[in-house]
Structure formats: C-alpha cells, structure tokens
Write an enzyme that holds these catalytic residues in place. Sequence first.
Site, mmCIF file in Angstrom:
data_model
loop_
_atom_site.group_PDB
_atom_site.id
_atom_site.type_symbol
_atom_site.label_atom_id
_atom_site.label_comp_id
_atom_site.label_asym_id
_atom_site.label_seq_id
_atom_site.Cartn_x
_atom_site.Cartn_y
_atom_site.Cartn_z
ATOM 1 C CB SER A 1 -34.209 12.654 -13.258
ATOM 2 O OG SER A 1 -35.497 13.159 -12.960
ATOM 3 C CE LYS B 1 -32.670 13.504 -18.379
ATOM 4 N NZ LYS B 1 -33.295 14.763 -17.964
ATOM 5 C CD GLU C 1 -26.018 19.442 -17.166
ATOM 6 O OE1 GLU C 1 -26.988 19.862 -17.804
ATOM 7 O OE2 GLU C 1 -26.137 18.604 -16.250
ATOM 8 C CG HIS D 1 -19.780 27.026 -39.144
ATOM 9 N ND1 HIS D 1 -19.772 28.405 -39.059
ATOM 10 C CD2 HIS D 1 -18.789 26.704 -40.018
ATOM 11 C CE1 HIS D 1 -18.843 28.892 -39.860
ATOM 12 N NE2 HIS D 1 -18.218 27.883 -40.444
#
Length: 466
Positions: A282, A288, A295, A161
């Site tokens: 970024s 970043k 992804e 979970h």
Amino acid sequence: MVADPSPTTWSDRFEQGLHPAIERFNASIGFDIALLQEDLDGSVAHARMLGRCGVISEPEAERLIEGLEAIRSEAAAGRFTPGLEAEDVHFAVERRLIELLGPLGKKLHTGRSRNDQVGTDLRLWLRRRIDAIDAALVRFERALLVRAEAHPDTLIPGYTHLQRAQPVCLAHHLLAYVEMAERDRQRLADVRRRVNICPLGAAALAGTPVPIDRRQTAAELGFEAIYANSLDAVSDRDFAVETMAALSLVMAHLSRLAEEVILWASEEFGFVGLTDRCATGSSLMPQKKNPDVPELVRGKSGRVFGHLMGLLTMIKGLPLAYNKDFQEDKEALFDGVRTCLDCLEAMAVLFEEGLDFRPARLEAAVAADYSNATDVADYLVARGVPFREAYQLVGGLVKACLLEQRLLADLPLERWQQLHPAFEADIHAAIAPRQVVAARRSEGGTGFERVAEQLALARQRLDRTP
Ligand code: ARG
C-alpha cells in the site's frame, strides 16, 4: 517500382473525399492492423488459387505473392504503418501492393470481397488464439496440479453457503478447478471446429462468376471445410459469440478461484500467504500486502462478459448479409482474447510461485469446528439408526456443545452414550478430521484414495498433453 495507386479507394462513382471526422469514424485500421499476418496469408492463398485456376497467369500469381511477402517484410522491419486513409487492413495491403507492383496489384481482388476476406482473416486469427488459450489453460492446470500433488493429505475446510460444511482434501479442492479448466479446453476445441470453416469465395454475398476454387484456398489455409451458403458465409458471427461465451466461462472459473485466494489470503482465513512475487503493498499503510493479482482477474472477468453481450447485441437485428456493424466484432474479440490470455498467465504464475499454503493454519481450522457433525450421524446410521433420527439427535448435541463452548471431539464417552447407546469408544477416532475425510470413499469424493486416483489421472493426462 511503378507507383499508380488510385487517389481514393472507391470507384469513379465518388467525386468527393470523406469528411475527416467520418474518415476517422469509419476506419478500423487503428485496430484491425492486428490481422495483418492473417490478411497476408489469406491473400497469398487467394493469389495462388487465381493462378492455378487460370484466372490470372501463374507468373502473375507468383509476382503477387512476392509483393505480399515484401509487405510482410516491411511490416517486420516496422516500415508498414498505414494511416487512416487506408481505412482498414485489407485496403492498406491492397494499396501497398499496387504501389509495389503497379497495375498487376489491381488483379488481387478478383473474385473476392472484403466481406469474405475479413471473415477469413478473423477466423485465421481466432484459430491461432484458441490454440494459445488452450496452451495457457494447460499451463494453468499444471500449476494447480503441482500444488495439489504437494498437498495429498493437507485438509482444508469445505464450505457451502460460505459456512463450514465438511473438511476436504486441499488437493481435492484444487482438482475441482482442474476439472473446470478441462471443460474449458473441450468447449474451446468444439468452438474451434466451427471457427475453422472458410468463407473465402463467398465474395460480397452471392458468390462470384469468376471460376475460382474455394476448396483450394480453404485447404491451403488449413480450414476443415467451406461455408455451404455464401450469404451465411459473410454474415455469420456465431463463431465470435461462441468463442466469447467459452472465454466467459474461463473467466468465470478464474474469477471464482481468484475470489477464494483473496479470502484465503485474508487475516481472517489465513490459509495462504502471498509471496513478494505476486503481491503488492500500500502507498500508505506499511503493513499491507495486497492480493492485486486475483483481484484484477476477478475484475477483468466483467469485460469479457461485457464483450459477449456486446457481440450478441451487435448481431441480433442484422438483415442478411454483411453489415458494417460487423466491424465492431474485432475490438471485442481482440480484447476478450488478450484479457483471457493475460488472466490465465497471471493465475498460473500465482499458483506457480505467488502463494504458499499454510498447513498449520489449515490443520487448526478443520479441527476447530463442527464440520464433523455429519460423521456423528453417519456413525449412528452405520449402527442401524435411521438417518433422520440420527440427524435430529446430533443437532441437539451441537446445540448443547455451542452453549458449553466445546467441540464434539472434547465430549467424554459417557456423554455420547447418554445420547445413544450405540456410541462406543471408537467415536473419537471416527470424527477426527483425517478420518472424516478418509471415510468419503464414494467415487468422486474427497477420500484420500479417491483423490490419489484423480491426481494420477490428471498427471497422466497432462503428461500426455504437449
Ligand atoms: N473493415 C471491415 C470490417 O471490419 C471490412 C469489411 C468491409 N466491407 C464492406 N463492405 N464495407 O468488417
């Protein structure tokens, strides 16, 4: 040589050419040119068989084959670029052959239809790609295994979970994905057996009066068997659906791992750092470092699942036998296979050199939670306390610890003994993360010896794999 191509593809029944919009709409040459090699291979085998069976003379067969090979050379040199008027790769090749050989070129299509031809091409194409995907799965497994071998006793929180559950070996966690990839390989090998059946010679739908030998072409093309029923042969796309289903599971597995890497690379988890090789920055935020690779893998899984649904929906209402709807199978297969190959390669590179595990962070994570609570209960069970009773006692203890903001490991012996007289000084050692992991010696468990066995087996298996 002799140039005598028919002005239109169709028989003299037709008087007018296609409307330009319909010509564009109908054509598949824009994508099925990808089947060129397979189309040539299939035609070479067909021509040779026609010669051997005496349908055409052997010298005629030889000249057809030379013409087909000439087209292959033209294509290799970038000089075979059929346009929309060719409609599809099959017509494009036949037209060019007629341009090159004159009337003889018109004999190639004897005893054959584009319906059995396209099915043959597609199966030949898919067979090669399944082999390429298998090789990509092996590379991906190797990358995971090398990582697992580098971390035989690094621990990582295990979750259910997405809540901390029990610590596990990092190698054990990575080996779970090796198992999935092995199943993917088995599934694809099984699908490949059904891809490897030859429809050629089913002709349009009913077979042919021409005295062909289907087994000869099938054997020459490396097929294991021929379709028993000509109607089924030209209208079966189960193999395309099955392949996409198998690829969908590959993508689901990659996507799950990708999701984990994305979580692990976050500030909150901090279990891995991304190297510059596989991370992006970024355009705005200078601090970043983004996990674009996993992804994209996670995102691309959707297209493959979509192709699976597309193929199923495409076939579901089709009466026997061939229907033009089948032309829609190609872009799905081409894109699904390419996406899957790209993602396998990207994930292999990611694990080869795109990330570093952070043992110190992992170590700190497993030491700082209540994921050893089950082991406290197991400790009591080993000393004769019924499990459910132990479970209740430890639950109460965790509640108290949460209030006091301390970990189980920080409790003094008196506290343990207040809870139950069975506790002794060895409780502290018993609930240390490393001991908690080591104790799970059941087969398939995360205990170090078990994981070492699994690492050795995976290594043996992959070393034996070419
Ligand atoms: N381009 C067609 C396809 O992809 C080839 C077969 C066409 N057959 C036909 N009877 N129109 O399916």
